[in-house]
Write an enzyme that holds these catalytic residues in place. Structure first.
Site, PDB file in Angstrom:
ATOM      1  N   LYS A  31       0.833  -1.202   0.000  1.00 41.76           N
ATOM      2  CA  LYS A  31       0.000   0.000   0.000  1.00 41.76           C
ATOM      3  C   LYS A  31       0.868   1.254   0.000  1.00 41.76           C
ATOM      4  CE  LYS A  31      -3.763  -0.626   2.442  1.00 41.76           C
ATOM      5  NZ  LYS A  31      -4.425  -0.844   3.755  1.00 41.76           N
ATOM      6  N   ARG A 101      -3.307   3.101   8.505  1.00 42.82           N
ATOM      7  CA  ARG A 101      -3.608   1.945   7.665  1.00 42.82           C
ATOM      8  C   ARG A 101      -2.441   0.964   7.685  1.00 42.82           C
ATOM      9  NH1 ARG A 101      -4.645   4.672   1.921  1.00 42.82           N
ATOM     10  NH2 ARG A 101      -5.874   2.770   1.613  1.00 42.82           N
ATOM     11  N   GLY A 110      -6.507 -10.193   7.861  1.00 46.86           N
ATOM     12  CA  GLY A 110      -6.052 -10.609   9.180  1.00 46.86           C
ATOM     13  C   GLY A 110      -5.325  -9.487   9.878  1.00 46.86           C
ATOM     14  N   MET A 112      -4.719  -5.438  11.042  1.00 43.56           N
ATOM     15  CA  MET A 112      -5.605  -4.456  11.667  1.00 43.56           C
ATOM     16  C   MET A 112      -6.408  -3.682  10.631  1.00 43.56           C
ATOM     17  SD  MET A 112      -4.866  -1.049  13.827  1.00 43.56           S
ATOM     18  CE  MET A 112      -5.103  -0.066  12.359  1.00 43.56           C
ATOM     19  N   ARG A 354      -3.347  -1.452  -6.553  1.00 47.27           N
ATOM     20  CA  ARG A 354      -2.525  -2.666  -6.554  1.00 47.27           C
ATOM     21  C   ARG A 354      -2.943  -3.487  -7.758  1.00 47.27           C
ATOM     22  NH1 ARG A 354      -5.506  -5.066  -1.203  1.00 47.27           N
ATOM     23  NH2 ARG A 354      -7.572  -4.521  -1.905  1.00 47.27           N
ATOM     24  N   HIS A 470     -15.759  -9.622   1.193  1.00 48.28           N
ATOM     25  CA  HIS A 470     -14.652 -10.511   1.520  1.00 48.28           C
ATOM     26  C   HIS A 470     -14.770 -11.845   0.790  1.00 48.28           C
ATOM     27  CE1 HIS A 470     -12.570 -13.522   4.070  1.00 48.28           C
ATOM     28  NE2 HIS A 470     -11.644 -12.588   4.097  1.00 48.28           N
ATOM     29  N   ARG A 632       3.200 -48.701 -24.560  1.00 50.75           N
ATOM     30  CA  ARG A 632       3.945 -49.508 -23.604  1.00 50.75           C
ATOM     31  C   ARG A 632       3.383 -50.915 -23.603  1.00 50.75           C
ATOM     32  NH1 ARG A 632       3.685 -47.911 -17.447  1.00 50.75           N
ATOM     33  NH2 ARG A 632       1.643 -48.887 -17.625  1.00 50.75           N
ATOM     34  N   SER A 779      11.868 -43.011 -21.995  1.00 50.30           N
ATOM     35  CA  SER A 779      10.777 -42.231 -21.424  1.00 50.30           C
ATOM     36  C   SER A 779      10.853 -42.410 -19.922  1.00 50.30           C
ATOM     37  CB  SER A 779       9.431 -42.727 -21.964  1.00 50.30           C
ATOM     38  OG  SER A 779       8.390 -42.040 -21.315  1.00 50.30           O
ATOM     39  N   GLY A 781       9.656 -42.855 -16.570  1.00 50.19           N
ATOM     40  CA  GLY A 781       8.438 -43.219 -15.848  1.00 50.19           C
ATOM     41  C   GLY A 781       8.620 -42.748 -14.420  1.00 50.19           C
ATOM     42  N   THR A 782       8.332 -41.468 -14.194  1.00 43.17           N
ATOM     43  CA  THR A 782       8.731 -40.872 -12.909  1.00 43.17           C
ATOM     44  C   THR A 782       7.838 -41.302 -11.745  1.00 43.17           C
ATOM     45  OG1 THR A 782       7.585 -38.891 -13.640  1.00 43.17           O
ATOM     46  CG2 THR A 782       9.981 -38.898 -13.818  1.00 43.17           C
ATOM     47  N   ASN A 783       6.700 -41.935 -12.025  1.00 38.97           N
ATOM     48  CA  ASN A 783       5.931 -42.478 -10.898  1.00 38.97           C
ATOM     49  C   ASN A 783       6.705 -43.625 -10.264  1.00 38.97           C
ATOM     50  OD1 ASN A 783       3.985 -40.713 -11.684  1.00 38.97           O
ATOM     51  ND2 ASN A 783       2.630 -42.252 -12.568  1.00 38.97           N
ATOM     52  N   ASP A 784       7.063 -44.616 -11.101  1.00 41.91           N
ATOM     53  CA  ASP A 784       7.824 -45.740 -10.573  1.00 41.91           C
ATOM     54  C   ASP A 784       9.225 -45.311 -10.152  1.00 41.91           C
ATOM     55  OD1 ASP A 784       6.501 -48.191 -10.260  1.00 41.91           O
ATOM     56  OD2 ASP A 784       6.230 -48.355 -12.425  1.00 41.91           O
ATOM     57  N   CYS A 846       6.795 -39.403 -18.805  1.00 39.26           N
ATOM     58  CA  CYS A 846       5.389 -39.793 -18.911  1.00 39.26           C
ATOM     59  C   CYS A 846       4.739 -40.028 -17.553  1.00 39.26           C
ATOM     60  CB  CYS A 846       5.245 -41.026 -19.796  1.00 39.26           C
ATOM     61  SG  CYS A 846       6.069 -42.475 -19.113  1.00 39.26           S
ATOM     62  N   TYR A 866      10.272 -33.976 -24.779  1.00 42.22           N
ATOM     63  CA  TYR A 866       8.837 -33.778 -24.609  1.00 42.22           C
ATOM     64  C   TYR A 866       8.385 -34.172 -23.206  1.00 42.22           C
ATOM     65  CZ  TYR A 866       8.205 -38.844 -25.061  1.00 42.22           C
ATOM     66  OH  TYR A 866       8.259 -40.194 -24.862  1.00 42.22           O
TER      67      TYR A 866
HETATM   68  P1  ADP Z   1      -7.947  -2.151   3.486  1.00 45.00           P
HETATM   69  O1  ADP Z   1      -6.553  -2.619   3.380  1.00 45.00           O
HETATM   70  O2  ADP Z   1      -8.805  -2.962   4.378  1.00 45.00           O
HETATM   71  O3  ADP Z   1      -8.552  -1.849   2.163  1.00 45.00           O
HETATM   72  P2  ADP Z   1      -7.418   0.649   3.729  1.00 45.00           P
HETATM   73  O4  ADP Z   1      -6.272   1.118   4.528  1.00 45.00           O
HETATM   74  O5  ADP Z   1      -7.239   0.646   2.271  1.00 45.00           O
HETATM   75  O6  ADP Z   1      -7.855  -0.758   4.271  1.00 45.00           O
HETATM   76  O7  ADP Z   1      -8.640   1.559   4.099  1.00 45.00           O
HETATM   77  C1  ADP Z   1      -9.946   1.215   3.780  1.00 45.00           C
HETATM   78  C2  ADP Z   1     -10.689   2.389   3.273  1.00 45.00           C
HETATM   79  O8  ADP Z   1     -10.633   3.445   4.207  1.00 45.00           O
HETATM   80  C3  ADP Z   1     -10.142   2.995   2.030  1.00 45.00           C
HETATM   81  O9  ADP Z   1     -10.561   2.306   0.901  1.00 45.00           O
HETATM   82  C4  ADP Z   1     -10.731   4.360   2.057  1.00 45.00           C
HETATM   83  O10 ADP Z   1     -12.045   4.340   1.584  1.00 45.00           O
HETATM   84  C5  ADP Z   1     -10.717   4.670   3.524  1.00 45.00           C
HETATM   85  N1  ADP Z   1      -9.550   5.505   3.805  1.00 45.00           N
HETATM   86  C6  ADP Z   1      -8.325   5.124   4.167  1.00 45.00           C
HETATM   87  N2  ADP Z   1      -7.512   6.200   4.299  1.00 45.00           N
HETATM   88  C7  ADP Z   1      -8.257   7.271   4.003  1.00 45.00           C
HETATM   89  C8  ADP Z   1      -7.997   8.672   3.952  1.00 45.00           C
HETATM   90  N3  ADP Z   1      -6.798   9.169   4.211  1.00 45.00           N
HETATM   91  N4  ADP Z   1      -9.009   9.475   3.605  1.00 45.00           N
HETATM   92  C9  ADP Z   1     -10.227   8.963   3.323  1.00 45.00           C
HETATM   93  N5  ADP Z   1     -10.541   7.697   3.357  1.00 45.00           N
HETATM   94  C10 ADP Z   1      -9.561   6.836   3.699  1.00 45.00           C
HETATM   95 MG    MG Z   2       6.036 -48.051 -14.342  1.00 47.79          MG
HETATM   96 MG    MG Z   3      -7.781  -0.791   0.877  1.00 46.15          MG
END
Ligand code: ADP
Ligand code: MG
Ligand code: MG
Length: 895
Positions: A31, A101, A110, A112, A354, A470, A632, A779, A781-784, A846, A866
Site C-alpha cells: 500500500k 492503515r 487478518g 488491523m 494494486r 470478503h 507400452r 521415457s 516413468g517418474t511415478n515408478d 510420462c 517432450y
Molecule cells: P484495506 O486494506 O482494508 O482496504 P485501507 O487502509 O485501504 O484498508 O482503508 C480502507 C478504506 O478506508 C479505504 O478504501 C478508504 O475508503 C478509507 N480511507 C483510508 N484512508 C483514508 C484517507 N486518508 N481518507 C479517506 N478515506 C480513507
Molecule cells: Mg512403471
Molecule cells: Mg484498501
C-alpha cells in the site's frame, strides 16, 4: 538494530518529497509503496507517510519496543503533512485528521483494520464543524472515529456501539442514519465515550498523539494475531517480513451529496472485459462500502441495472477524471489495477492501487488484450498466466438442459460450478473436506478467520455482501466458485438450515451453486465440459511459438486421445496397454492366456486377443495419424487379471477345459509377496514372449491399416517397461523387430517405428549409457522412478507422507512435483549417459509429473524433448513449457 546509526524508518509521500516508489514494497508494504508511486506520477494522493516494515521487525526483535529515532522521524513527517495541507494535528481551530492503515508486502487479510478520522477529540470536533461549516458531518466523523478506534485499537465489542445508535434512532422513531442530525450524533458520541470508558476503564483518549501511537501499536500488534498467523501459514509468508503502517491525511467522502467513496477494478476481474468495473456510495466513508449497510451503485452507465444510478450520470466530471486516472494507472503499471478512491466535493483522491486479483478466465483475457493493445509483450502475456489456474477454465459448468430445483439467487461472484454438502462453519468445512467430502461453505458473510475453510470448500455461498465483499474477493483469488449476497436465502446457524420460499436445506444435504450466474440449486445438478474462449486459443498459440518442449498426452481410449488432440497434444507419450485387457469382452481370453499350461495354450488364447488389440490401436492411430504414439507393452503382474470369485474361476476353467481346483491353485501360485518388484514389465515379456509378440503384431497391423486408410502413417514407438539391464531390452527388442519384419513381409508394406524403454529403475538410469545402445528413446516413468529411488510405495505413502510434508522433511509431495534432489539427479544421470552413447536419443517423461509446472521446468533444464500428461493437463503443460523456455522456473504461484 541500534538507534545510533541514522536508519530511515519513515518515508513521506505527497508531502514535499516522494521518498518511496513501487519497487520498495518490501520496505514500505504494497500500500505504502504504491501510494508513493501514485503521488510521484502526479496522481491526486492525500499526503502522508509510511513507517517501514523494518520498524515492525525491530519492534518484535526488541521486546516490543520501537527503535530510537522513530518518534522524531514521525513528528517530522507529520509536520510535512501539516505544511502541505495547511491543517495542524490537534489544532482545535484547524485540525488535521489522518487515517492509520496497515500494509504488508502482500495484501494480507487478518491485519488491523483501518482507523479513519484520527485526531478528533472534544475540541477538534468543533474546529472541524466550523471549518467545514457542517456540524452534522463533524459529529458523524467523530462518532465514526470512536467506533473504529474503539473496535480496532481498544477491542470494544462493536455491538455496544450499534446499540447506542439504535437507541437514539428508536427515540426519534427513525430507521436511517441519514435522518440523524448533528445533535443526535453528538448524543451518540457521548454514549460511545461511556461505552469505551466502561469497557476499558479509561476515558477515550483525547490527545491526538496518544491516539496515533496507540493506532500504530495496534497495527504492529496485529501482525502477530491469530488471524494473521493463520493466513501467513496458509500462504507461506514469513513472519519476519513485517507490516508497514501508513499515516495519511484524511479526505472526506461523507461531507455531502457531492462526495463519495468507491472501489473499482480497471477491468472486469471475473471476465477480464476491458471496462471499468466497480461500485461507489455517495456521501459515505470507506468502511460503509465494506459494511454493506447501503447498496453501492455502479460506476459506469453501461453496467447499471434498472433502478441503479451510475457515477457516470450523477458525477460526470468525476467519472471522466476516474477514467483518465484508470488510463494513467494501466499505462504505468501495465496491469489491471484494483483501486480505492474518495471524492471530496467533486475532487477525486486516490487512496490505493494494486495489481487486481482476478479469475483464471480474466487473467488470460487481460494478458491477451494487453498484449494486443501494445501495453505488454506477448512473452509477458505468456509469463503472466499461471498455468495451474487454467485448470479452472477446463472445468465443467452446469448442464443447461439438466433438470434443476432452484433455491435462490445471489451475485455471480466467482465463476465455476460446484456441488457439495452444506456446511455452516469454516471449521466443519475443513474437517469434512479432510475426510474427502465435497462441501459448500454457507455463511451469512465471511471474514478472514474463514480463509482455511473457504480453501477447503468446493464452493462458497453467502447471503450478505457485494461483488467486492470478503467472500467474493477471496474466492476469486482462490479460484473457488462463489455466489455472494444471496439475500433471498436465510441462513440459521443455530438450527443449521438454509431456507428460502418454504424450502429448507439442512446441514449435510447437497446443493449446487453456479458462480457464473449466481444461482443456487437444491441437490446436485449435472455438469458439462467448458467452452474455451478465443483468448485461450490465442495465448496457447503464443505459448506454442515460445516453447521448445513438445507436449504429448497419456491416453488409452479414443475419447481421451480425442480430447487431448483438441487441447493440442502432439502425440501420445504413454498408452498403457493393460487397460485394454480389462475390458469385459476380453478378460476371459486374458485369463485363458494366463492359465494356460504351455506356450501352445497361451498362443490359442492370445489369438483371441489379437483382433481386439488391433482394433484399439487402429482407433488411436486414426486420431493420432501422422503423430508419434508411444505404446507400452504389458506392464503389471499377471495376477491383477486373475479371476477372484468361485464363479469367475469356474467360468475360466470351463472355457479352457480344466478343473476348477487346478485353476484355484494356479491363482494362488501367481500371487506375489511384493508384486511391485515382482513378475512384471519386461520380465513378463521374457518369460512369456507370446504376449509381447501378439502386442507387437497388433501394433504393426494397425499402423499399416491406418497408413493405407488415411495416407498418413502413425509413428509407433514401442516401449518396453521396467528394464534394468541392457540384455532385457536386447531380448525384448528382438521380439518386436522380428514381428515387424514378419508383418511387413506379409503385408508388403512398411511403417517407420522405433523401440525404446522406460527409465523407471535406478539401475536403468545408472547404466543408461549401455541401455542406450539398444534403445531409440527413453521415457522417464517418474511415478515408478520416484517409488524406486525413494524406496517407498505410493499406495502406502498416504500413511506417512502427510506427516513428512507437515514436518518439512519433504517440501512437496514427490508424486505430484518431481523431487529434483533425488529423482531429478537420477534423471540427469540417465540423460547424460544416454546422450553420451546416442546424442540424438529421444527423451521424454510420462509420469504424473509431466503435467506439473515445476516438474516441466526441470524437464526443460535437463533438456528433455517432450513431456506427456493426462488430456486435461495438456494446456497447462503447453503454457508451463513456454514459461520454462522463458526461464520462469515453474515456481508455483497459486498462493
Ligand atoms: P484495506 O486494506 O482494508 O482496504 P485501507 O487502509 O485501504 O484498508 O482503508 C480502507 C478504506 O478506508 C479505504 O478504501 C478508504 O475508503 C478509507 N480511507 C483510508 N484512508 C483514508 C484517507 N486518508 N481518507 C479517506 N478515506 C480513507
Ligand atoms: Mg512403471
Ligand atoms: Mg484498501
Amino acid at each position: 538494530m541500534d538507534g545510533t546509526t541514522a536508519t530511515k524508518w519513515v518515508y513521506s509521500f505527497g508531502a514535499g518529497a516522494n521518498e518511496g516508489r513501487a519497487g520498495m514494497r518490501n520496505l514500505l508494504g504494497g500500500k505504502g509503496a504504491n501510494l508513493a508511486e501514485m503521488a510521484s506520477i502526479g496522481l491526486p494522493v492525500p499526503p502522508g507517510f509510511t513507517i517501514t516494515t523494518e520498524v515492525c521487525t525491530a519492534f518484535y526483535a526488541n521486546d516490543r519496543k520501537y527503535p530510537s529515532g522513530l518518534e522524531k522521524q514521525v513528528k517530522d513527517a507529520l509536520a510535512a503533512v501539516e505544511q502541505t495541507t495547511g491543517f495542524r494535528f490537534g489544532d482545535p481551530a484547524n485540525p488535521l485528521l489522518v487515517s492509520v492503515r496497515s500494509g504488508a508486502r502482500v495484501s494480507m487479510p487478518g491485519m488491523m483494520d483501518t482507523v479513519l478520522n484520527l485526531g478528533l477529540n472534544d475540541a477538534t470536533v468543533d474546529g472541524l464543524a466550523r471549518k467545514s461549516g457542517d456540524a452534522r458531518f463533524a459529529w458523524d466523523s467523530y462518532r465514526r472515529f470512536i467506533q473504529m478506534f474503539g473496535g480496532v485499537v481498544l477491542d470494544v465489542d462493536h455491538h455496544r456501539f450499534e446499540e447506542i445508535i439504535d437507541e437514539v434512532k428508536h427515540e426519534k422513531l427513525v430507521t436511517e442514519d441519514t435522518a440523524l442530525t448533528a445533535e443526535d450524533w453528538q448524543r451518540v458520541v457521548s454514549g460511545y465515550k461511556k461505552v469505551v470508558e466502561d469497557a476499558t476503564g479509561k476515558p477515550f483518549p483525547q490527545d491526538p498523539w496518544d491516539q496515533l501511537w496507540a493506532a500504530v501499536g495496534a497495527v504492529f500488534g496485529s501482525w502477530m494475531n491469530q488471524r494473521a498467523i493463520t493466513y501467513r501459514r496458509l500462504h507461506d509468508i514469513p513472519a519476519d517480513w513485517g507490516t508497514a503502517v501508513n499515516v495519511q491525511a484524511m479526505v472526506f467522502g461523507n461531507m455531502g451529496e457531492d462526495c463519495a467513496t468507491g472501489v473499482c477494478f480497471t477491468r472486469d476481474p471475473s471476465t477480464g472485459t476491458n471496462l471499468l468495473y466497480g461500485e461507489f456510495l455517495v456521501n459515505a466513508q470507506g468502511e460503509d462500502v465494506v459494511a454493506g449497510i447501503r447498496t453501492p451503485q455502479p460506476l459506469s452507465k453501461a453496467s447499471a441495472k434498472p433502478g441503479e444510478v451510475s457515477m457516470e450520470e450523477v458525477m460526470p466530471e468525476v467519472y471522466a477524471e476516474l477514467m483518465r486516472v484508470r488510463g494513467v494507472l494501466e499505462t504505468h503499471y501495465r496491469d489491471m489495477q484494483d483501486i480505492e478512491f474518495t471524492v471530496q466535493q467533486r475532487r477525486l483522491y486516490m487512496l490505493q492501487t494494486r495489481n487486481g486479483k482476478r479469475t483464471a478466465a480474466a487473467s488470460l483475457c487481460i494478458a491477451v488484450d494487453m498484449a494486443n493493445e501494445g501495453l505488454i509483450e506477448r512473452e509477458e502475456a505468456v509469463r503472466r498466466v499461471n498455468p495451474a489456474s487454467l485448470d479452472q477454465l477446463l472445468h465443467p459448468t452446469l448442464d443447461p438442459s439438466a433438470k434443476r430445483t432452484p433455491l435462490g439467487k445471489g451475485l455471480p461472484a466467482s465463476p465455476g460450478a460446484a456441488c457439495g454438502a452444506v456446511v455452516f462453519s469454516a471449521e466443519e468445512a475443513e474437517a469434512r473436506a479432510q475426510k474427502g467430502e465435497s462441501v459448500i461453505l454457507v455463511r451469512i458473510e465471511t471474514s478472514p478467520e474463514d480463509i482455511a475453510g473457504m480453501h477447503a470448500a468446493k464452493g462458497i455461498l453467502t447471503t450478505r455482501g457485494g461483488m467486492t465483499s470478503h467472500a467474493a474477493v477471496v474466492a476469486r483469488g482462490m479460484g473457488r466458485p462463489c455466489v455472494a449476497g444471496a439475500g433471498g436465502l436465510a441462513v440459521d446457524y443455530t438450527s443449521q438450515t438454509l431456507s428460502a420460499g418454504g424450502q429448507v436445506v439442512r446441514g449435510g444435504e447437497t446443493i449446487t451453486i453456479d458462480g457464473a450466474t449466481g444461482e443456487v440449486f437444491v441437490g446436485s445438478v449435472p455438469m458439462i465440459e467448458p467452452q474455451l474462449s478465443d483468448e485461450f486459443a490465442t495465448l496457447m498459440g503464443w505459448a506454442d511459438e515460445i516453447r521448445t518442449l513438445k507436449v504429448r498426452t497419456n491416453a488409452e481410449t479414443p475419447l481421451d486421445a480425442d480430447t487431448a488432440r483438441k487441447f493440442g497434444a502432439e502425440g501420445i507419450g504413454l498408452c498403457r496397454t493393460e487397460h485394454m485387457f480389462f475390458d469385459a469382452e476380453r478378460i476371459l481370453a486374458v485369463r485363458e492366456m494366463i492359465m494356460a499350461d504351455d506356450a501352445e495354450g497361451r498362443r490359442r488364447a492370445i489369438g483371441k486377443l489379437l483382433p481386439h488389440q488391433r482394433k484399439d490401436f487402429v482407433e488411436l492411430f486414426r486420431i493420432m495419424a501422422g503423430l508419434p504414439v508411444t505404446i507400452r507393452l504389458l506392464d503389471p503382474p499377471l495376477h491383477e487379471f486373475l479371476p477372484h470369485s468361485e464363479e469367475e474361476i469356474a467360468e475360466v476353467a470351463a472355457s479352457i477345459g480344466a478343473e476348477a481346483e487346478a485353476m484355484a491353485r494356479r491363482v494362488a501360485d501367481l500371487s506375489e509377496a511384493n508384486p511391485m518388484l515382482g513378475h512384471r514389465g519386461c520380465r513378463l515379456g521374457i518369460s512369456y514372449p507370446e504376449i509381447y509378440e501378439m502386442q507387437a503384431r497388433a501394433i504393426f497391423e494397425a499402423a499399416l491399416e491406418v497408413a493405407k486408410e488415411t495416407g498418413k502413417a502413425p509413428i509407433p514407438e514401442i516401449m518396453i517397461p521396467l528394464v534394468g539391464m541392457k540384455k532385457e531390452l536386447e531380448i525384448t527388442r528382438a521380439q518386436v523387430d522380428r514381428m515387424a519384419e514378419a508383418v511387413f513381409a506379409e503385408k508388403g508394406a512398411k511403417v517407420e517405428y522405433s523401440v525404446g524403454t522406460m527409465i523407471e529403475l535406478p539401475r536403468a538410469a545408472l547404466t543408461a549409457d549401455r541401455i542406450a545402445d539398444v534403445a531409440d528413446f527413453f521415457s522417464f516413468g517418474t511415478n515408478d522412478l520416484t517409488q524406486t529411488v525413494f524406496g517407498l510405495s505410493r499406495d502406502d505413502a498416504g500413511k506417512f507422507l502427510p506427516a513428512y510434508l507437515e514436518q518439512g522433511i519433504l517440501a512437496k509431495d514427490p508424486f505430484v512435483s518431481l523431487d529434483r534432489e533425488g529423482v531429478g539427479a537420477m534423471v540427469k544421470i540417465a540423460v547424460e549417459k544416454g546422450r553420451a552413447t546416442k546424442p540424438d536419443i529421444k527423451l521424454g517423461i510420462c509420469g504424473e509429473h509431466g503435467g506439473d509446472p515445476a516438474s516441466i521446468a526441470f524437464c526443460q533444464e535437463v533438456g528433455l524433448d517432450y513431456v506427456s500428461c493426462s488430456p486435461y493437463r495438456v494446456p497447462v503443460a503447453r503454457l508451463a513449457a513456454a514459461q520454462a523456455a522463458l526461464g520462469v522456473g515453474g515456481v508455483d504461484r497459486t498462493a
